[in-house]
Design an enzyme around this catalytic site. Sequence first.
Site, PDB file in Angstrom:
ATOM      1  N   ASP A  32      31.159  39.349  39.740  1.00 54.33           N
ATOM      2  CA  ASP A  32      31.183  37.890  39.624  1.00 54.33           C
ATOM      3  C   ASP A  32      31.710  37.275  40.919  1.00 54.33           C
ATOM      4  O   ASP A  32      32.837  37.553  41.333  1.00 54.33           O
ATOM      5  CB  ASP A  32      32.106  37.495  38.467  1.00 54.33           C
ATOM      6  CG  ASP A  32      32.124  35.994  38.233  1.00 54.33           C
ATOM      7  OD1 ASP A  32      31.243  35.504  37.493  1.00 54.33           O
ATOM      8  OD2 ASP A  32      32.999  35.299  38.800  1.00 54.33           O
ATOM      9  N   TYR A  52      34.110  30.746  46.422  1.00 54.46           N
ATOM     10  CA  TYR A  52      35.057  31.813  46.779  1.00 54.46           C
ATOM     11  C   TYR A  52      34.947  32.205  48.260  1.00 54.46           C
ATOM     12  O   TYR A  52      35.828  32.886  48.779  1.00 54.46           O
ATOM     13  CB  TYR A  52      34.851  33.072  45.915  1.00 54.46           C
ATOM     14  CG  TYR A  52      34.949  32.855  44.420  1.00 54.46           C
ATOM     15  CD1 TYR A  52      35.461  31.680  43.890  1.00 54.46           C
ATOM     16  CD2 TYR A  52      34.526  33.829  43.528  1.00 54.46           C
ATOM     17  CE1 TYR A  52      35.532  31.471  42.527  1.00 54.46           C
ATOM     18  CE2 TYR A  52      34.603  33.634  42.153  1.00 54.46           C
ATOM     19  CZ  TYR A  52      35.098  32.446  41.659  1.00 54.46           C
ATOM     20  OH  TYR A  52      35.162  32.260  40.300  1.00 54.46           O
ATOM     21  N   LYS A  61      27.801  31.141  41.581  1.00 59.01           N
ATOM     22  CA  LYS A  61      27.937  29.816  40.964  1.00 59.01           C
ATOM     23  C   LYS A  61      27.715  28.691  41.971  1.00 59.01           C
ATOM     24  O   LYS A  61      28.056  28.842  43.149  1.00 59.01           O
ATOM     25  CB  LYS A  61      29.344  29.665  40.354  1.00 59.01           C
ATOM     26  CG  LYS A  61      29.781  30.844  39.532  1.00 59.01           C
ATOM     27  CD  LYS A  61      31.136  30.658  38.880  1.00 59.01           C
ATOM     28  CE  LYS A  61      31.645  31.988  38.348  1.00 59.01           C
ATOM     29  NZ  LYS A  61      32.364  32.803  39.343  1.00 59.01           N
ATOM     30  N   HIS A  65      29.272  25.752  38.141  1.00 59.05           N
ATOM     31  CA  HIS A  65      30.688  26.130  38.144  1.00 59.05           C
ATOM     32  C   HIS A  65      31.547  25.204  37.275  1.00 59.05           C
ATOM     33  O   HIS A  65      32.516  25.623  36.656  1.00 59.05           O
ATOM     34  CB  HIS A  65      31.196  26.101  39.599  1.00 59.05           C
ATOM     35  CG  HIS A  65      32.300  27.071  39.880  1.00 59.05           C
ATOM     36  ND1 HIS A  65      32.402  27.759  41.059  1.00 59.05           N
ATOM     37  CD2 HIS A  65      33.365  27.465  39.146  1.00 59.05           C
ATOM     38  CE1 HIS A  65      33.477  28.530  41.030  1.00 59.05           C
ATOM     39  NE2 HIS A  65      34.082  28.367  39.872  1.00 59.05           N
TER      40      HIS A  65
HETATM   41  P1  NDP Z   1      42.635  37.491  36.169  1.00 56.78           P
HETATM   42  O1  NDP Z   1      43.151  37.068  34.850  1.00 56.78           O
HETATM   43  O2  NDP Z   1      41.515  38.457  36.234  1.00 56.78           O
HETATM   44  O3  NDP Z   1      43.888  38.062  36.955  1.00 56.78           O
HETATM   45  C1  NDP Z   1      43.809  38.460  38.291  1.00 56.78           C
HETATM   46  C2  NDP Z   1      45.243  38.686  38.788  1.00 56.78           C
HETATM   47  O4  NDP Z   1      45.860  39.744  38.050  1.00 56.78           O
HETATM   48  C3  NDP Z   1      45.284  39.070  40.244  1.00 56.78           C
HETATM   49  O5  NDP Z   1      46.442  38.478  40.798  1.00 56.78           O
HETATM   50  C4  NDP Z   1      45.440  40.594  40.201  1.00 56.78           C
HETATM   51  O6  NDP Z   1      46.142  41.020  41.320  1.00 56.78           O
HETATM   52  C5  NDP Z   1      46.233  40.791  38.937  1.00 56.78           C
HETATM   53  N1  NDP Z   1      45.908  42.065  38.255  1.00 56.78           N
HETATM   54  C6  NDP Z   1      44.685  42.576  38.040  1.00 56.78           C
HETATM   55  N2  NDP Z   1      44.764  43.714  37.341  1.00 56.78           N
HETATM   56  C7  NDP Z   1      46.063  43.946  37.109  1.00 56.78           C
HETATM   57  C8  NDP Z   1      46.772  44.976  36.449  1.00 56.78           C
HETATM   58  N3  NDP Z   1      46.134  45.989  35.881  1.00 56.78           N
HETATM   59  N4  NDP Z   1      48.141  44.906  36.404  1.00 56.78           N
HETATM   60  C9  NDP Z   1      48.779  43.869  36.979  1.00 56.78           C
HETATM   61  N5  NDP Z   1      48.158  42.856  37.617  1.00 56.78           N
HETATM   62  C10 NDP Z   1      46.809  42.887  37.691  1.00 56.78           C
HETATM   63  O7  NDP Z   1      42.332  36.144  36.969  1.00 56.78           O
HETATM   64  P2  NDP Z   1      41.131  35.488  37.739  1.00 56.78           P
HETATM   65  O8  NDP Z   1      41.440  34.034  37.749  1.00 56.78           O
HETATM   66  O9  NDP Z   1      40.877  36.148  39.030  1.00 56.78           O
HETATM   67  O10 NDP Z   1      39.863  35.653  36.755  1.00 56.78           O
HETATM   68  C11 NDP Z   1      38.937  36.719  36.849  1.00 56.78           C
HETATM   69  C12 NDP Z   1      37.650  36.275  37.497  1.00 56.78           C
HETATM   70  O11 NDP Z   1      37.015  35.221  36.758  1.00 56.78           O
HETATM   71  C13 NDP Z   1      37.833  35.643  38.890  1.00 56.78           C
HETATM   72  O12 NDP Z   1      38.185  36.575  39.865  1.00 56.78           O
HETATM   73  C14 NDP Z   1      36.508  34.949  39.049  1.00 56.78           C
HETATM   74  O13 NDP Z   1      35.506  35.879  39.372  1.00 56.78           O
HETATM   75  C15 NDP Z   1      36.329  34.353  37.662  1.00 56.78           C
HETATM   76  N6  NDP Z   1      36.887  32.989  37.546  1.00 56.78           N
HETATM   77  C16 NDP Z   1      36.019  31.949  37.265  1.00 56.78           C
HETATM   78  C17 NDP Z   1      36.471  30.655  37.166  1.00 56.78           C
HETATM   79  C18 NDP Z   1      35.510  29.566  36.861  1.00 56.78           C
HETATM   80  O14 NDP Z   1      35.899  28.385  36.949  1.00 56.78           O
HETATM   81  N7  NDP Z   1      34.285  29.887  36.489  1.00 56.78           N
HETATM   82  C19 NDP Z   1      37.899  30.310  37.341  1.00 56.78           C
HETATM   83  C20 NDP Z   1      38.749  31.458  37.569  1.00 56.78           C
HETATM   84  C21 NDP Z   1      38.233  32.733  37.646  1.00 56.78           C
HETATM   85  P3  NDP Z   1      45.512  42.041  42.415  1.00 56.78           P
HETATM   86  O15 NDP Z   1      44.166  41.550  42.795  1.00 56.78           O
HETATM   87  O16 NDP Z   1      46.507  41.947  43.525  1.00 56.78           O
HETATM   88  O17 NDP Z   1      45.498  43.383  41.755  1.00 56.78           O
END
Ligand code: NDP
Length: 276
Positions: free
Chosen positions: A50, A55, A80, A113
């Site tokens: 995704d 981004y 998006k 988006h």
């Molecule tokens: P998430 O809920 O997926 O959380 C991501 C965070 O959690 C990062 O800081 C990551 O850190 C940390 N993390 C990941 N795995 C672990 C683990 N096993 N243990 C501890 N910490 C962890 O948040 P997102 O907001 O990134 O949502 C996921 C995806 O959804 C986005 O990346 C994007 O592709 C999409 N999205 C879409 C939106 C929209 O408006 N359509 C808005 C927001 C997100 P690290 O990377 O350092 O491991």
Amino acid sequence: MPRNLTIDSEITLNNGLNMPLFGLGTYQAHGREVEQAVRNALDEGYRLIDTAAMYGNEDEVGKAIRESGIARDDIFVTTKLWNSDHGYENTLKAFENSLSNLDIDYIDLFLIHWPVEGLRADTWRAFEELYAGERLKAIGVSNYLIRHLKDLHDIAQVPPAVNQVEFSPFLYQKELLEYCRENDIWLEAYSPLTKGRKLDDPELASIAEKYDKSVAQILIRWSLQHDIITIPKSSHPERIQENARVFDFELSDEDMSTMDSMNEDFHTAWNPSSVS
Ligand code: NDP
């Protein structure tokens, strides 16, 4: 009882296209970091990636996909349309940009988006035109509430296949989920890990302990067991692996209910409730 889930589990969208139920998010990951993350995820068996124009990482995501050695048809790519690109002509241009940045022959799923007021109907017309061509397999929306979906239903020739929204036990949008299900729209959960903000929740920690899993893993499993497409983001190889190890256990009905009852309308990202 949920069906037998594996990392290869797919769902079938309302146009017949198959989409993996589980994938990698890439928000706030850039450059070599995101390229490596996508590579690691593909090595781990993830097949849904995704991204979004906003981004600023479509180039690197595309590069990792192209260089993965995995057949293009075996990877599902979502991107998006950003808010400043709404409107009929702008949307057509933005799609070309995304395709060119990704440098792949087609995009699997293109999402609006955000439900930008006043322009989103024209935007959808362009989405339908793009969908009629060969370079886009499915179209959908993101951050749409029921009223936004109803508006779209009234004007759409092609219904949205997916609605990507923030979804976790702390933002359990049950009515939206039911509406989408009734209308053959797949819900996709973003920020399924609450961006890490609830990973120290004691109630989740005690559930996780029972299964010998991490809180991140039970959050992902909860979402998958609700039959929601789920895209946790990580840039760390060990977490990319951890987040994929959610197919060797199953949350009991009781633990699912406990997690279902944790809703507190907790948004970590933007909240579309003010958009009419
Ligand atoms: P998430 O809920 O997926 O959380 C991501 C965070 O959690 C990062 O800081 C990551 O850190 C940390 N993390 C990941 N795995 C672990 C683990 N096993 N243990 C501890 N910490 C962890 O948040 P997102 O907001 O990134 O949502 C996921 C995806 O959804 C986005 O990346 C994007 O592709 C999409 N999205 C879409 C939106 C929209 O408006 N359509 C808005 C927001 C997100 P690290 O990377 O350092 O491991």
